[in-house]
Design an enzyme around this catalytic site. Sequence first.
Site, short mmCIF file in Angstrom:
data_model
loop_
_atom_site.label_atom_id
_atom_site.label_comp_id
_atom_site.label_asym_id
_atom_site.label_seq_id
_atom_site.Cartn_x
_atom_site.Cartn_y
_atom_site.Cartn_z
N CYS A 1 4.29 16.66 -29.50
CA CYS A 1 4.62 15.64 -29.96
C CYS A 1 4.04 15.13 -31.26
O CYS A 1 4.48 14.39 -31.94
CB CYS A 1 5.19 14.51 -29.03
SG CYS A 1 6.08 15.00 -27.67
N HIS B 1 3.69 5.66 -32.06
CA HIS B 1 4.20 6.49 -31.48
C HIS B 1 5.33 6.03 -30.45
O HIS B 1 6.34 6.58 -30.53
CB HIS B 1 3.17 7.48 -30.89
CG HIS B 1 3.46 8.58 -30.20
ND1 HIS B 1 4.22 9.41 -30.62
CD2 HIS B 1 3.42 9.01 -28.86
CE1 HIS B 1 4.49 10.62 -29.89
NE2 HIS B 1 3.97 10.18 -28.54
N GLU C 1 -1.38 2.94 -26.56
CA GLU C 1 -1.37 2.83 -28.01
C GLU C 1 -1.79 1.37 -28.46
O GLU C 1 -2.35 1.30 -29.30
CB GLU C 1 0.03 3.22 -28.52
CG GLU C 1 0.28 3.24 -29.99
CD GLU C 1 1.33 4.00 -30.76
OE1 GLU C 1 2.22 4.04 -29.67
OE2 GLU C 1 1.46 4.05 -31.76
N LYS D 1 11.59 5.29 -32.34
CA LYS D 1 12.08 5.81 -31.16
C LYS D 1 13.00 4.99 -30.49
O LYS D 1 14.28 5.59 -29.89
CB LYS D 1 10.95 6.35 -30.18
CG LYS D 1 10.24 7.63 -30.64
CD LYS D 1 9.05 8.06 -29.72
CE LYS D 1 8.38 9.05 -30.36
NZ LYS D 1 7.17 8.66 -31.54
N HIS E 1 13.21 10.23 -29.12
CA HIS E 1 12.03 10.98 -29.38
C HIS E 1 12.64 12.11 -29.73
O HIS E 1 12.87 13.00 -29.11
CB HIS E 1 11.23 10.91 -28.06
CG HIS E 1 9.94 11.54 -28.12
ND1 HIS E 1 9.48 12.24 -29.19
CD2 HIS E 1 8.84 11.24 -27.42
CE1 HIS E 1 8.13 12.46 -28.93
NE2 HIS E 1 7.68 11.59 -27.97
N PHE F 1 1.72 15.53 -25.93
CA PHE F 1 1.33 16.08 -24.52
C PHE F 1 0.13 17.15 -24.60
O PHE F 1 0.26 17.74 -25.51
CB PHE F 1 2.43 16.75 -24.11
CG PHE F 1 3.42 15.94 -22.73
CD1 PHE F 1 2.65 15.71 -21.67
CD2 PHE F 1 4.50 15.48 -22.87
CE1 PHE F 1 3.24 14.88 -20.89
CE2 PHE F 1 4.92 14.42 -22.05
CZ PHE F 1 4.54 14.40 -20.81
#
Lengths: 438, 427
Positions: free
Chosen positions: A185, A325, A336, A357, A362, A421
């Site tokens: 990602c 994110h 975050e 998102k 996403h 990830f």
Amino acid sequence: MENSVNPDKNHKKRRVVVTGLGMATSLGLHVEESWGKALNGISGISKLTLPFAEKSPVQAVGEVGEKDWQKIQEEFKEESLTEGERRTLFALWAAKNALSDAGISDYGKQRDNCGVALAAGLGINRLEDIQNWINDRNFNIKRFGMEYSRVHRESIMRNNSHRPSALIGKRFGLHGMNCTVTTACASATQAIGIGYRSVQRGDADLMVAGGADSMINPVGLVFFVLLSAAATSSESPQTLCRPFDRKRAGLVMGEGAGIAILEEKSHAVRRGAKIYCEVAGYGSSMDAYQVTAPHPQGRGAEQSMRAALNDAGMNSHDIDYINAHGTSTKLNDAMETNAIKNVFQDHAKNIAISSSKSLIGHLLAASGGPEFVFTVLSTERNKVHPTINLTSPDPKCDLDYVPNMHRSMTVRAALSNSFGFGGQNASIIIIKYHGDEQ
Amino acid sequence: MSLTDNRVVITGAGIVCSLGIGRDEVWDALLSGKTGISSIKGFDPSGFECKSAAQVKDLNPRDLGIHPRDSRIMDTHSYMLMKCARDAFSQAGLDKASIPKEDIGFFAGMGMVDYKAEDLLPSVLKSLNSSGSLNYDMFYTDGYREIYPLWPLSMLNNISFCQVAISLDMRGENTVFSPHADSGAQAIAEGVQTLLDSRAQAVLSGGVSEKISPFSLVRGLLSGILNTSNDLTEPVCRPFAAGRNGTVLGEGCGILTLESHQSAVERGMQCLASATGYNFAFESDEKFPGPSARALGNAMQGALNSAGLKPSDIDLIIAHGDGTISGDKNEILAIHKIFADCIDKVNVFSSKGALGHLLAGAPAVDIILGISMLDSGIVPPTITSSPDSSILFNLVRKPLRMNLQKILINCQSCEGQAASIIIEAAG
């Protein structure tokens, strides 16, 4: 050895500006239309329409609508017959629109100084590629070998990850460097970062940079369910993705592409190109913690934001907006938030933070693409889109996430985060373009 | 050389390929003219049009100290990357250095990852209805639960990369490029630039091939680059030969430790070579899924320019030379054009007759072979058969002793990108 790799390096760094934007997401195929919807907090998430998927544990996705998909196929007729992946056509669409936005349409010209840096996601693991060659409940390797030409055009074996990036190079005559980034990602933000640095150091004068992805296929749909990262509730699709909300319950997949034209400043000025913004800095980092979860305090996230600030030569109080994110997972949004607090200290509460998102889902490897587009528009236009569905504040997420209503505010500089990830992170900083007086 | 120049040097090199593990073992085998290409092992290749590959001997995750919990989502490509990265790391003394973890970067070119049939088979079997066809309702309700929950991670090629970062606690600048040979070159170029920009004190850069599996073999067959004649009377992969007939896949990995010359000197590390130039160019050949001669020429010329060299300065070209009809033809044309003024003095070597096509692993592996050539002043023999009659350069087919200072390394993407890198003796 002073004359080794890139003599330009020894001079002042070249400035890099954004001169074109293109996207295809669940909010539409055009940047202005999508931006308008984003500002108004309109969700692109809807009920899954993939055939035979009524029982899929994932029922809410941000799909590029059927009409839009047909429009893309009409635009790229030839490719729609040969290419097996939606992401490839999304990439072509977004690249073409970004180039045309940047005033480039004569594709026949040899452009040795222009290149592509693109993020691509996972290929399609088709269950039929196993099922077709089962004999006596086993996969028959010998028969598979003899009949390999029957492998479906959507199969991962026919679609390597470099395909979208290479097709953009071919179709639009971009003959400089051409690379594909696959860091889960974080991919698209890393691709944009690589594109930025390539222009900055003189490896190219113009780069088409961003990402394209789609995992709306059977194995893709259960991918994040297996990893316990997907939101699987059957509640209304539009409210399922709720970054930074106490009731957030996992990521909601989207698909599409977001691409920007990054150009050396004087190259853009000479062409008389419209300049949206300037790219000021980029940084990446690795958690080196676990492949299954981000570092709980956001060690890597903090480091990548700091690296971008250092690269830009900016202080933390220079940043007015962060496109987070913000995946709507328990782990990401808390870490975050913590990382932002660690980097920005007292200024953290003054920063407007929003998650694209919440609107488009996403986009996985591509997520940094449309998010970069929105970050550029926020900086150019002093408007920030909201984080929608943020109705139950989470004590662990106590910053200003621009809940539910867009905001008009001065955006001198903005930062966009992407974390992948495995633990790869990237942050990129955009500033207002002020011409030569900077 | 002054201590303050900012050239980037190589201070560590980890290599695994079909000829062995580590630079010495591989070099000895290469010099004696061995090839690692043989009949495919590990699965029955009898149904495939191509039955040969250059496979590595089993790397045991236990020997690498990898926990079974982690190895369940790893495979041959992961083990090769782990082994090479650790070797490069320790050879450069990074395990003992006081460099902050945040200042160690990592860049790699990595291939596509294929599932193993057995990873998905139970799920597919559970999703078949009584007539044996796939029923998606059954897949979405029960079938998918047969898949190991962390299996998705094994499908992301960056996960092996992150496992290595965790193992060595590297936290700095990073990227994974995919999936062909050019991606391995991109990783090295980005590593060099990261050091020149002082964004890291040391960087691991390189690439790893795909594992040879029924699925990677089919990917190769579908791309049309593999030798399907299976004529074993002469080398299967025959770079620049008149009778060349396609390439052969190989397994392998190369990882370099890069740092500034100043850092290497301060840390008392031996410089294996300098990385002094690179360039990329993209243009696909109309009839072939690889770069045009023009792109190959632009990549070489650009690399020469960035290193401040002229063609006659180059002592040896380690060619992409993969034994495909059109790929080799384009590379021959490009070398003839760029090196026209000194073509009779140009020496060319290709490793692919011995190692197969290592895709993303190829550039770093070729650089590491180049380091051994700079060390020894010997170019090993190119495993091939009678050369193409159009060739004007010297294709090195017998060990050649020479004064070697500067080597140009070429690589090609199956999608049309050409990349060139220049390394020079550390001096």
